[in-house]
Design a protein around this motif. Structure first.
Motif, PDB file in Angstrom:
ATOM      1  N   LEU A 191       0.852  -1.194   0.000  1.00 42.58           N
ATOM      2  CA  LEU A 191       0.000   0.000   0.000  1.00 42.58           C
ATOM      3  C   LEU A 191       0.889   1.247   0.000  1.00 42.58           C
ATOM      4  N   TYR A 192       0.466   2.276  -0.715  1.00 38.05           N
ATOM      5  CA  TYR A 192       1.238   3.527  -0.748  1.00 38.05           C
ATOM      6  C   TYR A 192       0.545   4.568   0.123  1.00 38.05           C
ATOM      7  N   LEU A 193       1.289   5.148   1.047  1.00 39.31           N
ATOM      8  CA  LEU A 193       0.716   6.185   1.919  1.00 39.31           C
ATOM      9  C   LEU A 193       1.435   7.518   1.701  1.00 39.31           C
ATOM     10  N   ASP A 194       0.690   8.473   1.124  1.00 41.53           N
ATOM     11  CA  ASP A 194       1.211   9.818   0.855  1.00 41.53           C
ATOM     12  C   ASP A 194       0.779  10.709   2.028  1.00 41.53           C
ATOM     13  N   SER A 195       1.651  10.848   3.027  1.00 40.43           N
ATOM     14  CA  SER A 195       1.231  11.570   4.233  1.00 40.43           C
ATOM     15  C   SER A 195       1.044  13.062   3.965  1.00 40.43           C
ATOM     16  N   GLY A 196       1.818  13.607   3.026  1.00 40.31           N
ATOM     17  CA  GLY A 196       1.669  15.033   2.694  1.00 40.31           C
ATOM     18  C   GLY A 196       0.275  15.333   2.166  1.00 40.31           C
ATOM     19  N   ALA A 197      -0.297  14.360   1.429  1.00 38.29           N
ATOM     20  CA  ALA A 197      -1.645  14.552   0.879  1.00 38.29           C
ATOM     21  C   ALA A 197      -2.654  14.758   2.004  1.00 38.29           C
ATOM     22  N   MET A 198      -2.394  14.149   3.164  1.00 42.43           N
ATOM     23  CA  MET A 198      -3.342  14.290   4.287  1.00 42.43           C
ATOM     24  C   MET A 198      -3.270  15.712   4.864  1.00 42.43           C
ATOM     25  N   TYR A 199      -2.054  16.252   4.986  1.00 39.08           N
ATOM     26  CA  TYR A 199      -1.941  17.639   5.469  1.00 39.08           C
ATOM     27  C   TYR A 199      -2.513  18.602   4.422  1.00 39.08           C
ATOM     28  N   ARG A 200      -2.342  18.241   3.165  1.00 34.57           N
ATOM     29  CA  ARG A 200      -2.918  19.063   2.101  1.00 34.57           C
ATOM     30  C   ARG A 200      -4.455  19.013   2.165  1.00 34.57           C
ATOM     31  N   ALA A 201      -5.017  17.846   2.451  1.00 36.75           N
ATOM     32  CA  ALA A 201      -6.478  17.725   2.549  1.00 36.75           C
ATOM     33  C   ALA A 201      -6.997  18.579   3.710  1.00 36.75           C
ATOM     34  N   VAL A 202      -6.254  18.606   4.816  1.00 40.80           N
ATOM     35  CA  VAL A 202      -6.669  19.447   5.948  1.00 40.80           C
ATOM     36  C   VAL A 202      -6.596  20.931   5.536  1.00 40.80           C
ATOM     37  N   THR A 203      -5.632  21.261   4.709  1.00 42.73           N
ATOM     38  CA  THR A 203      -5.525  22.646   4.217  1.00 42.73           C
ATOM     39  C   THR A 203      -6.743  22.994   3.361  1.00 42.73           C
ATOM     40  N   VAL A 204      -7.177  22.047   2.546  1.00 40.51           N
ATOM     41  CA  VAL A 204      -8.395  22.251   1.735  1.00 40.51           C
ATOM     42  C   VAL A 204      -9.604  22.426   2.659  1.00 40.51           C
ATOM     43  N   LEU A 205      -9.629  21.641   3.722  1.00 39.67           N
ATOM     44  CA  LEU A 205     -10.719  21.754   4.701  1.00 39.67           C
ATOM     45  C   LEU A 205     -10.750  23.186   5.268  1.00 39.67           C
ATOM     46  N   ALA A 206      -9.588  23.712   5.593  1.00 34.24           N
ATOM     47  CA  ALA A 206      -9.497  25.082   6.133  1.00 34.24           C
ATOM     48  C   ALA A 206      -9.974  26.102   5.095  1.00 34.24           C
ATOM     49  N   ILE A 207      -9.550  25.912   3.852  1.00 30.46           N
ATOM     50  CA  ILE A 207      -9.933  26.858   2.788  1.00 30.46           C
ATOM     51  C   ILE A 207     -11.456  26.821   2.578  1.00 30.46           C
ATOM     52  N   HIS A 208     -11.997  25.608   2.479  1.00 27.91           N
ATOM     53  CA  HIS A 208     -13.448  25.474   2.233  1.00 27.91           C
ATOM     54  C   HIS A 208     -14.266  26.132   3.335  1.00 27.91           C
ATOM     55  N   ASN A 209     -13.763  26.051   4.566  1.00 27.74           N
ATOM     56  CA  ASN A 209     -14.529  26.580   5.700  1.00 27.74           C
ATOM     57  C   ASN A 209     -14.051  27.955   6.144  1.00 27.74           C
ATOM     58  N   GLU A 210     -13.155  28.532   5.351  1.00 31.46           N
ATOM     59  CA  GLU A 210     -12.603  29.868   5.635  1.00 31.46           C
ATOM     60  C   GLU A 210     -12.036  29.954   7.052  1.00 31.46           C
ATOM     61  N   LEU A 211     -11.227  28.946   7.394  1.00 25.47           N
ATOM     62  CA  LEU A 211     -10.627  28.913   8.727  1.00 25.47           C
ATOM     63  C   LEU A 211      -9.116  29.112   8.615  1.00 25.47           C
ATOM     64  N   THR A 212      -8.540  29.780   9.616  1.00 25.23           N
ATOM     65  CA  THR A 212      -7.078  29.921   9.612  1.00 25.23           C
ATOM     66  C   THR A 212      -6.468  28.646  10.187  1.00 25.23           C
ATOM     67  N   SER A 213      -5.174  28.441   9.900  1.00 27.48           N
ATOM     68  CA  SER A 213      -4.525  27.193  10.315  1.00 27.48           C
ATOM     69  C   SER A 213      -4.544  26.997  11.835  1.00 27.48           C
ATOM     70  N   ASP A 214      -4.511  28.099  12.585  1.00 30.30           N
ATOM     71  CA  ASP A 214      -4.437  27.961  14.046  1.00 30.30           C
ATOM     72  C   ASP A 214      -5.796  28.101  14.735  1.00 30.30           C
ATOM     73  N   SER A 215      -6.894  28.002  13.964  1.00 27.91           N
ATOM     74  CA  SER A 215      -8.193  28.195  14.624  1.00 27.91           C
ATOM     75  C   SER A 215      -8.662  26.911  15.321  1.00 27.91           C
ATOM     76  N   PRO A 216      -9.234  27.037  16.520  1.00 21.40           N
ATOM     77  CA  PRO A 216      -9.737  25.851  17.236  1.00 21.40           C
ATOM     78  C   PRO A 216     -10.795  25.108  16.420  1.00 21.40           C
ATOM     79  N   GLU A 217     -11.573  25.846  15.597  1.00 26.23           N
ATOM     80  CA  GLU A 217     -12.608  25.192  14.772  1.00 26.23           C
ATOM     81  C   GLU A 217     -11.964  24.196  13.801  1.00 26.23           C
ATOM     82  N   LEU A 218     -10.804  24.566  13.270  1.00 22.96           N
ATOM     83  CA  LEU A 218     -10.157  23.655  12.317  1.00 22.96           C
ATOM     84  C   LEU A 218      -9.750  22.365  13.040  1.00 22.96           C
ATOM     85  N   ILE A 219      -9.208  22.509  14.234  1.00 26.32           N
ATOM     86  CA  ILE A 219      -8.806  21.320  14.998  1.00 26.32           C
ATOM     87  C   ILE A 219     -10.021  20.429  15.256  1.00 26.32           C
ATOM     88  N   ASP A 220     -11.144  21.038  15.638  1.00 24.57           N
ATOM     89  CA  ASP A 220     -12.377  20.265  15.863  1.00 24.57           C
ATOM     90  C   ASP A 220     -12.785  19.525  14.588  1.00 24.57           C
TER      91      ASP A 220
END
Ligand code: C5P
Length: 227
Positions: A34-63
């Motif tokens: 199996l191939y695991l691209d760990s950077g893609a997961m941090y990138r997906a979280v970045t997309v999550l932040a963009i979609h929800n207009e959240l900054t990287s350090d916001s508690p909402e993003l962590i939730d």
């Protein structure tokens, strides 16, 4: 059953553009892992932040990271964020710019690392990123650190970006890579480091095939400085 053993973990780290994604993917295909691209997961979280207009350090993003679903399909070729295919979106210049700031948040790393370790516990993998040999899989069966000169890494990234028609130049890509290297190597939490028991591979003047052959030969010979 894969071609080298019942449960094998091959971990690779290195900076952006060192060739680890392409190399890890090929090795996974060749060895039936199996191939695991760990950077893609941090990138997906970045997309999550963009979609929800959240900054990287916001508690909402962590939730949101705690409850979101990140899933790979097609042996790591596609990534789904809450069932939405974000495989193209995670590679945009906007995500390239923001991802290192998202990846430096300890709570986000904690969630993502748990997820990666769960994937690793389920079967044999080739996993690559920045902390796979040091934090995620410190007891990996094989560890490699891939590197290349900044100029060479920038040229590779530029070639990738040009496919998306982005208006990037070698100078701008080199600056972006240097900035990301700086953030990834100096952050307080899980910075990019060369594990002392990793085999270092300088890919600057090597083709992908040469790097893949070198690594597969090392694996087949059982070369692992840590064991
Ligand atoms: O490997 P890739 O360039 O896709 O990684 C994108 C970013 O994600 C890196 O620059 C880094 O900030 C972060 N990352 C990380 N830990 C990993 C993989 C990636 O912090 N294991």
């Amino acid at each position: 059953m894969n071609k080298i053993g019942p449960h094998v973990t091959i971990a690779m780290d290195g900076p952006a553009g060192s060739g680890k994604s392409t190399v890890a993917r090929r090795i996974a295909e060749k060895l039936g892992l199996l191939y695991l691209d760990s950077g893609a997961m941090y990138r997906a979280v970045t997309v999550l932040a963009i979609h929800n207009e959240l900054t990287s350090d916001s508690p909402e993003l962590i939730d949101q990271v705690k409850t979101c679903h990140i899933k790979f399909t097609n042996n790591g070729k596609r990534i789904l964020l809450n069932d939405e295919d974000v495989s193209a979106e995670i590679r945009t210049p906007q995500v390239n710019r923001l991802v290192a700031d998202v990846a430096k948040i300890p709570e986000i790393r904690h969630e993502i690392v748990k997820h990666q370790q769960r994937i690793g516990s389920e079967g044999s993998i080739v996993a690559e990123g920045r902390d796979l040999t040091t934090i995620v899989f410190p007891d990996a069966d094989f560890k490699f650190y891939l590197d290349a000169s900044v100029r060479e890494r920038a040229k590779r990234r530029l070639a990738e970006l040009r496919k998306q028609d982005a208006e990037a130049t070698l100078k701008s890509v080199e600056a972006e890579i240097k900035e990301r290297d700086e953030k990834d190597t100096t952050r307080a939490h899980s910075p990019l480091r060369t594990a002392k028991d990793a085999i270092i591979v300088d890919t600057t003047d090597k083709t992908i095939d040469e790097v893949v052959d070198f690594i597969i030969t090392a694996i087949c010979k059982g070369e692992n400085p840590s064991k």
